[in-house]
Design a protein around this motif. Structure first.
Motif, PDB file in Angstrom:
ATOM      1  N   THR A 172       0.859  -1.508  -0.048  1.00 25.42           N
ATOM      2  CA  THR A 172       0.316  -0.096   0.115  1.00 25.42           C
ATOM      3  C   THR A 172       1.112   1.263   0.249  1.00 25.42           C
ATOM      4  OG1 THR A 172      -0.221   0.270   3.018  1.00 25.42           O
ATOM      5  CG2 THR A 172      -1.793  -1.681   1.448  1.00 25.42           C
ATOM      6  N   GLY A 173       2.179   1.209   0.472  1.00 24.65           N
ATOM      7  CA  GLY A 173       2.691   1.794   0.022  1.00 24.65           C
ATOM      8  C   GLY A 173       3.095   2.972   1.785  1.00 24.65           C
ATOM      9  N   LEU A 174       1.937   2.198   2.346  1.00 20.86           N
ATOM     10  CA  LEU A 174       2.274   2.814   3.967  1.00 20.86           C
ATOM     11  C   LEU A 174       2.397   2.069   4.803  1.00 20.86           C
ATOM     12  CD1 LEU A 174      -1.341   4.274   3.435  1.00 20.86           C
ATOM     13  CD2 LEU A 174       0.759   5.648   3.627  1.00 20.86           C
ATOM     14  N   ARG A 175       3.604   1.581   5.855  1.00 22.75           N
ATOM     15  CA  ARG A 175       4.020   0.787   6.322  1.00 22.75           C
ATOM     16  C   ARG A 175       3.009  -0.433   7.767  1.00 22.75           C
ATOM     17  NH1 ARG A 175       8.418   3.864   7.116  1.00 22.75           N
ATOM     18  NH2 ARG A 175       7.717   4.326   8.506  1.00 22.75           N
ATOM     19  N   ILE A 176       2.147   0.807   8.453  1.00 26.06           N
ATOM     20  CA  ILE A 176       1.127   0.778   8.935  1.00 26.06           C
ATOM     21  C   ILE A 176       0.181  -0.033   8.357  1.00 26.06           C
ATOM     22  CG2 ILE A 176      -0.081   2.641   8.849  1.00 26.06           C
ATOM     23  CD1 ILE A 176      -0.799   2.097  11.538  1.00 26.06           C
ATOM     24  N   LEU A 177      -0.149  -0.178   7.150  1.00 26.70           N
ATOM     25  CA  LEU A 177      -1.200  -0.720   6.744  1.00 26.70           C
ATOM     26  C   LEU A 177      -1.309  -2.048   5.742  1.00 26.70           C
ATOM     27  CD1 LEU A 177      -3.554   1.887   5.227  1.00 26.70           C
ATOM     28  CD2 LEU A 177      -3.682   1.319   7.040  1.00 26.70           C
ATOM     29  N   ASP A 178      -0.065  -1.929   5.112  1.00 22.45           N
ATOM     30  CA  ASP A 178       0.868  -3.561   5.195  1.00 22.45           C
ATOM     31  C   ASP A 178       1.008  -4.512   6.255  1.00 22.45           C
ATOM     32  OD1 ASP A 178       1.143  -1.966   2.810  1.00 22.45           O
ATOM     33  OD2 ASP A 178       3.451  -2.221   2.563  1.00 22.45           O
ATOM     34  N   ALA A 208      -1.721   3.846  -4.626  1.00 23.88           N
ATOM     35  CA  ALA A 208      -2.141   3.774  -6.374  1.00 23.88           C
ATOM     36  C   ALA A 208      -0.805   3.690  -6.959  1.00 23.88           C
ATOM     37  CB  ALA A 208      -3.634   3.449  -7.028  1.00 23.88           C
ATOM     38  N   ARG A 209      -0.057   4.553  -6.719  1.00 24.60           N
ATOM     39  CA  ARG A 209       0.842   5.545  -7.463  1.00 24.60           C
ATOM     40  C   ARG A 209       2.275   4.316  -6.549  1.00 24.60           C
ATOM     41  NH1 ARG A 209       5.901   8.472  -5.980  1.00 24.60           N
ATOM     42  NH2 ARG A 209       4.476   8.945  -3.544  1.00 24.60           N
ATOM     43  N   ARG A 210       2.018   4.590  -4.942  1.00 25.45           N
ATOM     44  CA  ARG A 210       2.856   3.319  -4.835  1.00 25.45           C
ATOM     45  C   ARG A 210       3.154   1.844  -5.153  1.00 25.45           C
ATOM     46  NH1 ARG A 210       3.454   6.581   1.134  1.00 25.45           N
ATOM     47  NH2 ARG A 210       1.237   6.628   0.575  1.00 25.45           N
ATOM     48  N   THR A 211       2.229   1.632  -4.940  1.00 29.32           N
ATOM     49  CA  THR A 211       1.834   0.533  -5.717  1.00 29.32           C
ATOM     50  C   THR A 211       2.202   0.104  -7.042  1.00 29.32           C
ATOM     51  OG1 THR A 211      -0.285   0.356  -4.618  1.00 29.32           O
ATOM     52  CG2 THR A 211       0.357  -1.823  -6.051  1.00 29.32           C
ATOM     53  N   ALA A 212       2.365   0.802  -7.973  1.00 32.82           N
ATOM     54  CA  ALA A 212       2.603   0.655  -9.019  1.00 32.82           C
ATOM     55  C   ALA A 212       4.295   0.887  -9.539  1.00 32.82           C
ATOM     56  CB  ALA A 212       1.760   1.804 -10.370  1.00 32.82           C
ATOM     57  N   LEU A 213       4.634   1.904  -8.663  1.00 30.70           N
ATOM     58  CA  LEU A 213       6.551   1.902  -9.125  1.00 30.70           C
ATOM     59  C   LEU A 213       6.751   0.830  -7.756  1.00 30.70           C
ATOM     60  CD1 LEU A 213       6.392   5.812  -7.901  1.00 30.70           C
ATOM     61  CD2 LEU A 213       6.546   4.792  -9.894  1.00 30.70           C
ATOM     62  N   SER A 214       5.756  -0.510  -7.445  1.00 30.31           N
ATOM     63  CA  SER A 214       6.968  -1.679  -6.587  1.00 30.31           C
ATOM     64  C   SER A 214       6.494  -2.683  -7.901  1.00 30.31           C
ATOM     65  CB  SER A 214       5.825  -1.898  -5.973  1.00 30.31           C
ATOM     66  OG  SER A 214       5.003  -2.163  -5.797  1.00 30.31           O
ATOM     67  N   GLY A 215       5.825  -2.408  -8.839  1.00 26.19           N
ATOM     68  CA  GLY A 215       6.412  -2.903 -10.079  1.00 26.19           C
ATOM     69  C   GLY A 215       4.921  -3.596 -10.230  1.00 26.19           C
ATOM     70  N   ALA A 216       3.789  -3.536  -9.552  1.00 28.51           N
ATOM     71  CA  ALA A 216       1.891  -4.241  -9.580  1.00 28.51           C
ATOM     72  C   ALA A 216       1.411  -3.666 -10.509  1.00 28.51           C
ATOM     73  CB  ALA A 216       2.054  -4.457  -8.427  1.00 28.51           C
ATOM     74  N   GLY A 217       1.094  -3.970 -11.831  1.00 26.79           N
ATOM     75  CA  GLY A 217      -0.040  -3.372 -12.083  1.00 26.79           C
ATOM     76  C   GLY A 217      -0.627  -2.928 -11.509  1.00 26.79           C
ATOM     77  N   VAL A 218      -1.385  -1.338 -12.040  1.00 20.95           N
ATOM     78  CA  VAL A 218      -2.706  -0.899 -11.074  1.00 20.95           C
ATOM     79  C   VAL A 218      -3.580  -0.633 -12.158  1.00 20.95           C
ATOM     80  CG1 VAL A 218      -3.599   1.078 -10.027  1.00 20.95           C
ATOM     81  CG2 VAL A 218      -1.328  -0.682  -9.296  1.00 20.95           C
ATOM     82  N   LEU A 219      -5.370  -0.929 -11.998  1.00 22.18           N
ATOM     83  CA  LEU A 219      -5.954   0.027 -13.390  1.00 22.18           C
ATOM     84  C   LEU A 219      -6.645   0.540 -12.421  1.00 22.18           C
ATOM     85  CD1 LEU A 219      -7.364  -3.715 -14.882  1.00 22.18           C
ATOM     86  CD2 LEU A 219      -4.824  -1.458 -15.277  1.00 22.18           C
ATOM     87  N   ILE A 220      -6.970   1.696 -12.692  1.00 22.60           N
ATOM     88  CA  ILE A 220      -7.842   2.572 -11.963  1.00 22.60           C
ATOM     89  C   ILE A 220      -8.953   2.951 -13.143  1.00 22.60           C
ATOM     90  CG2 ILE A 220      -8.177   4.958 -10.807  1.00 22.60           C
ATOM     91  CD1 ILE A 220      -5.790   5.043 -10.201  1.00 22.60           C
ATOM     92  N   PHE A 221      -9.950   2.856 -13.013  1.00 20.72           N
ATOM     93  CA  PHE A 221     -11.979   3.156 -13.349  1.00 20.72           C
ATOM     94  C   PHE A 221     -11.989   4.352 -12.272  1.00 20.72           C
ATOM     95  CE2 PHE A 221     -11.618  -1.053 -14.133  1.00 20.72           C
ATOM     96  CZ  PHE A 221     -10.667  -1.215 -16.167  1.00 20.72           C
ATOM     97  N   SER A 222     -12.291   5.464 -13.222  1.00 20.53           N
ATOM     98  CA  SER A 222     -12.283   6.282 -11.890  1.00 20.53           C
ATOM     99  C   SER A 222     -13.740   7.520 -12.728  1.00 20.53           C
ATOM    100  CB  SER A 222     -11.288   7.833 -12.245  1.00 20.53           C
ATOM    101  OG  SER A 222     -11.581   8.854 -11.610  1.00 20.53           O
ATOM    102  N   LEU A 223     -14.759   7.319 -12.319  1.00 24.36           N
ATOM    103  CA  LEU A 223     -15.939   7.758 -12.384  1.00 24.36           C
ATOM    104  C   LEU A 223     -16.127   9.067 -12.815  1.00 24.36           C
ATOM    105  CD1 LEU A 223     -16.769   4.210 -12.496  1.00 24.36           C
ATOM    106  CD2 LEU A 223     -19.024   5.233 -13.386  1.00 24.36           C
TER     107      LEU A 223
END
Length: 442
Positions: A172-178, A208-223
């Motif tokens: 998640t890019g956040l240690r406490i949530l990880d 989402a930015r940090r998840t993607a920068l870690s190498g995992a694919g990210v899809l955002i559906f922004s309505l």
């Protein structure tokens, strides 16, 4: 054996075999029976079984209509049970009935598409959306088909616990949530909810930015937001400096003399494995279809899909199935989101608005009942987290203590209120809403 004969044999076998109906209640859907009376009898019998009633002949006969196509119900019951087959054959009959249902659905859909596509008044995109929804219904059943023996599951489990990294989700890019959630875990549905102004968009863009920068694919559906708005938020967050331009400045073209920093942020984000779909109107069937295609494209480039974000749940266009029934519509979205997470082996994160009841209380910290149509969402979600910023409410209170207001600045609480595979907790984070930045609280 004809379609109806197979269904008669299956239903007769379920009724005649002790415990079979109780076991099948979650595996067989009533609509798989093409014959309405067989569907009705199956529904009535499963209701009796779920209520704890023993399915004796008098109980089952009493649940039937008195006359079935001119045949007294006791005679129809006798005919049903005569059609029963050995227990060993129930699995094969069940698969046959399910496959024939899928063929009927696809045939009806194909005929409907042909008819409607030739009607000049029909919207071809609406026709396509309804068709995808029907295909999704079939695919969800197919996904339930896969499984493994208990021994296989146990073997996989012990392999995982001896290598804990296998059990971790994407960061998640956040240690406490990880630590608390084990990251964004594959195959699970997360719901992140809050009132307007609590930081839902900031949380999505920053994590989402940090998840993607870690190498995992990210899809955002922004309505709700455009891709430009999302990129501006991520760029402001990427610069990681509170004196840097906020995302509002970037959207106005005011770089505050930090052109190089903004350029570096662009270069970093440009290479991230992320796709943003900012279509203003999407059904869940369309989201699922796009997600499958984009996952395949990512895999062609060696990227594994990690997370799918949907912003937000209330803006997903409902199907016609439950038109006007908000509870059922919410259940359809959350149920399909959960199924999609399992099908694509990724984490699906639904952003969700909370009801206005929060504003009526002195204590503004959300509780589970503040979720709109909470029963459906609670049932489907693996994780439910609420976002809460005390500063937002103190800033609106003319009598607020200035010291409390200063102390609340930069603080964001992530309140884990459901965690199926872990503990609930209140997690204190640092935030700069102007920069759409969320960090661990140091």
């Amino acid at each position: 054996m004809s379609e109806v004969d197979t269904e008669m044999s299956l239903l007769g076998s379920l009724i005649a075999t002790e415990g079979a109906l109780e076991y099948s209640a979650g595996l067989i859907k009533p609509e798989w029976f093409s014959e309405p009376i067989l569907r009705y009898i199956y529904e009535q019998c499963t209701k009796l079984a779920e209520a704890g009633h023993r399915l004796s002949p008098p109980t089952v006969i009493a649940a039937m209509p008195e006359d079935i196509a001119g045949v007294p119900r006791n005679q129809f019951y006798a005919h049903l049970t005569r059609e029963s087959l050995p227990v060993s054959m129930i699995g094969g009959m069940l698969q046959t009935v399910k496959d024939r249902w899928a063929r009927r659905v696809l045939t009806e859909m194909g005929q409907s598409v042909i008819e409607q596509s030739q009607m000049h008044g029909a919207d071809p995109y609406e026709v396509a959306s309804r068709s995808m929804s029907m295909i999704d219904t079939v695919m969800e059943v197919q996904a339930e088909k896969s499984g493994s023996s208990l021994a296989d599951a146990g073997k996989q489990f012990f392999e995982d616990i001896t290598n804990p990294d296998n059990l971790k989700g994407d960061t998640t890019g956040l240690r406490i949530l990880d630590n608390k959630l084990n990251g964004f875990r594959r195959g699970q549905l997360y719901v992140v909810a809050g009132r307007p102004g609590m930081g839902k968009s900031a949380f999505m863009c920053s994590t989402a930015r940090r998840t993607a920068l870690s190498g995992a694919g990210v899809l955002i559906f922004s309505l709700e937001m455009t891709r430009q708005e999302i990129f501006a938020r991520m760029a402001a967050d990427q610069i990681d400096w509170t004196k840097a331009p906020g995302f509002g400045d970037l959207l106005r073209g005011d770089l505050k003399g930090m052109d190089d920093h903004v350029g570096n942020a662009y270069e970093a984000l440009r290479k991230a494995p992320m796709h943003i779909d900012d279509s203003a109107r999407l059904t869940f069937a369309e989201i699922a279809a796009k997600a499958r295609r984009l996952k395949a494209e990512m895999e062609m480039h060696g990227v594994r899909l990690g997370t799918i974000w949907i912003d937000h749940m209330g803006l997903v266009t409902p199907s016609d199935r439950y038109a006007g029934n908000k509870v059922a519509e919410a259940g359809e979205v959350s149920g399909r989101a959960r199924a999609l997470a399992k099908e694509l082996d990724c984490c699906v994160i639904l952003l969700c608005q909370l009801s206005r009841d929060v504003e009526k209380r002195d204590d503004k910290r959300p509780v589970m009942s503040d979720l709109r149509w909470s029963g459906e969402i609670e049932q489907d979600a693996h994780v439910i987290g609420f976002l809460f910023r005390e500063e937002y409410y103190l800033a609106q209170d003319a009598n607020a203590d200035l010291g409390a207001l200063a102390d609340a600045r930069w603080k964001l609480d992530f309140l884990i209120r459901k965690n199926r595979n872990g503990e609930t907790a209140d997690c204190r984070l640092w935030c700069s809403i102007a920069h759409s930045s969320i960090r661990d609280n140091l």
